[in-house]
Enzyme design. Structure first.
Site, PDB file in Angstrom:
ATOM      1  NE  ARG A   1      -2.020  -1.447   3.458  1.00  0.00           N
ATOM      2  CZ  ARG A   1      -2.338  -1.327   4.734  1.00  0.00           C
ATOM      3  NH1 ARG A   1      -3.500  -0.850   5.096  1.00  0.00           N
ATOM      4  NH2 ARG A   1      -1.506  -1.679   5.677  1.00  0.00           N
TER       5      ARG A   1
ATOM      6  CG  ASN B   1      -3.793  -4.610   3.241  1.00  0.00           C
ATOM      7  OD1 ASN B   1      -3.276  -4.497   2.143  1.00  0.00           O
ATOM      8  ND2 ASN B   1      -3.084  -4.602   4.364  1.00  0.00           N
TER       9      ASN B   1
END
Length: 92
Positions: free
Chosen positions: A20, A38
């Site tokens: 990320r 996520n």
């Protein structure tokens, strides 16, 4: 330049490997807006909006991923561009 939106799901070893953070960094370099997060099933989900060429470059990057990740599959859903985002963020 044409604007584009892509909703992307990335599978493989993509959680716990800074995916990320690297995605946010790359998206910002390309001038994209949207988000990344996520998912409970182990995938990463992201929405990218911006210039068509930048979105395509970001999708290409997703196939490679962060240095420690191992991308197995990238699913891309093209959606209508909305311009709803003012930045790129990590969602939790």
């Amino acid at each position: 330049m044409a604007k584009k939106r892509a909703h992307v799901y990335i599978s493989g070893l993509v959680q716990g490997v800074w995916f990320r953070a690297y995605t946010k960094e790359e998206a910002e370099k390309l001038g994209l807006k949207g988000w990344v997060r996520n998912l409970p099933d182990g995938r990463v989900e992201a929405v990218f909006e911006g210039d068509e060429e930048a979105v395509e470059a970001m999708i290409k990057w997703c196939h490679k991923g962060s240095p420690m990740s191992r991308v197995e599959k990238v699913e891309i859903i093209e959606e209508p561009y909305t311009g709803e985002f003012d930045k790129f963020e990590i969602r939790y």
